[in-house]
Design a protein around this motif. Structure first.
Motif, short mmCIF file in Angstrom:
data_model
loop_
_atom_site.label_atom_id
_atom_site.label_comp_id
_atom_site.label_asym_id
_atom_site.label_seq_id
_atom_site.Cartn_x
_atom_site.Cartn_y
_atom_site.Cartn_z
N ARG A 27 0.81 -1.23 0.00
CA ARG A 27 0.00 0.00 0.00
C ARG A 27 0.83 1.27 0.00
N GLY A 28 1.95 1.23 -0.70
CA GLY A 28 2.77 2.42 -0.88
C GLY A 28 3.61 2.83 0.31
N GLN A 29 3.67 2.02 1.34
CA GLN A 29 4.49 2.35 2.50
C GLN A 29 5.96 2.05 2.19
N LYS A 30 6.83 2.72 2.93
CA LYS A 30 8.26 2.58 2.70
C LYS A 30 8.97 2.65 4.04
N PHE A 31 10.07 1.90 4.18
CA PHE A 31 10.89 1.93 5.39
C PHE A 31 12.30 2.36 5.02
N PHE A 32 12.85 3.31 5.76
CA PHE A 32 14.26 3.66 5.67
C PHE A 32 14.95 3.07 6.87
N THR A 33 16.13 2.48 6.65
CA THR A 33 16.90 1.87 7.73
C THR A 33 18.28 2.50 7.78
N TYR A 34 18.64 2.98 8.95
CA TYR A 34 19.97 3.52 9.21
C TYR A 34 20.63 2.63 10.25
N ARG A 35 21.81 2.11 9.95
CA ARG A 35 22.52 1.27 10.92
C ARG A 35 23.16 2.15 11.98
N LEU A 36 23.03 1.72 13.23
CA LEU A 36 23.63 2.45 14.34
C LEU A 36 24.93 1.82 14.80
N THR A 37 25.09 0.52 14.53
CA THR A 37 26.33 -0.19 14.85
C THR A 37 26.77 -0.94 13.60
N CYS A 38 28.02 -1.37 13.58
CA CYS A 38 28.54 -2.08 12.40
C CYS A 38 27.81 -3.39 12.18
N ALA A 39 27.60 -3.74 10.95
CA ALA A 39 26.91 -4.98 10.62
C ALA A 39 27.79 -6.20 10.89
N ASP A 40 29.10 -6.03 10.84
CA ASP A 40 30.00 -7.17 11.04
C ASP A 40 30.43 -7.35 12.49
N SER A 41 29.89 -6.55 13.39
CA SER A 41 30.28 -6.69 14.80
C SER A 41 29.64 -7.95 15.39
N THR A 42 30.25 -8.48 16.44
CA THR A 42 29.74 -9.71 17.06
C THR A 42 28.57 -9.43 17.98
N SER A 43 28.40 -8.19 18.41
CA SER A 43 27.27 -7.86 19.27
C SER A 43 26.01 -7.66 18.42
N ASN A 44 24.93 -7.44 19.09
CA ASN A 44 23.68 -7.20 18.38
C ASN A 44 23.77 -5.91 17.57
N THR A 45 23.23 -5.96 16.38
CA THR A 45 23.23 -4.80 15.52
C THR A 45 21.99 -3.97 15.81
#
Length: 145
Positions: free
Chosen positions: A107-125
């Motif tokens: 229905r025309g909705q859209k999501f923008f995602t900005y990473r706050l932590t590195c994607a390759d880190s071992t902790s939760n992203t």
């Protein structure tokens, strides 16, 4: 002081002049209402600028998630996320830069995602997810683990 028009009738007030000159008070009211509508519409179209105390949009856009700047300012911004509501896509991109990911939804909705932590880190992203309605306005801002 009495004024005379072509009709030789004395004019005693402002409304008498308009009635004698062929304009009705209703016509005068319509002009005033139209002008008032235009002024209010113009005032409604102005956007307030959003400001966060500890935020620098150039650092946010340039450094990305791996420099830890995003994570350091997001906690201070969380209480003020309502400032984003109602913004459109162009305004958000001017403020936060291009998103790391864009998801199109039904229905025309859209999501923008900005990473706050590195994607390759071992902790939760952690990510900042912003949802746009079909009318291209932000209606939800979330920080997800």
């Amino acid at each position: 002081m009495k004024l005379l028009l072509n009709s030789k009738l004395p004019i005693r007030c402002f409304s008498d002049y308009y009635l004698l000159s062929g304009q009705t008070l209703m016509g005068l009211f319509r002009r005033f209402a139209g002008l008032l509508f235009i002024v209010l519409l113009q005032m409604g179209c102005e956007r307030k600028s959003i400001e966060f105390e500890t935020f620098d949009s150039s650092l946010w856009a340039a450094e990305g998630a791996c420099k830890e700047y995003r994570m350091s300012v997001i906690e201070a911004m969380e209480e003020q996320f309502d400032q984003f509501l109602g913004m459109n896509e162009t305004e958000l991109i001017q403020y936060l830069g291009n998103p790391d990911e864009t998801h199109l939804y039904t229905r025309g909705q859209k999501f923008f995602t900005y990473r706050l932590t590195c994607a390759d880190s071992t902790s939760n992203t952690k990510i900042l997810r912003i949802r746009f309605s079909a009318l291209d306005q932000i209606n939800e801002v979330l920080v997800l683990d």
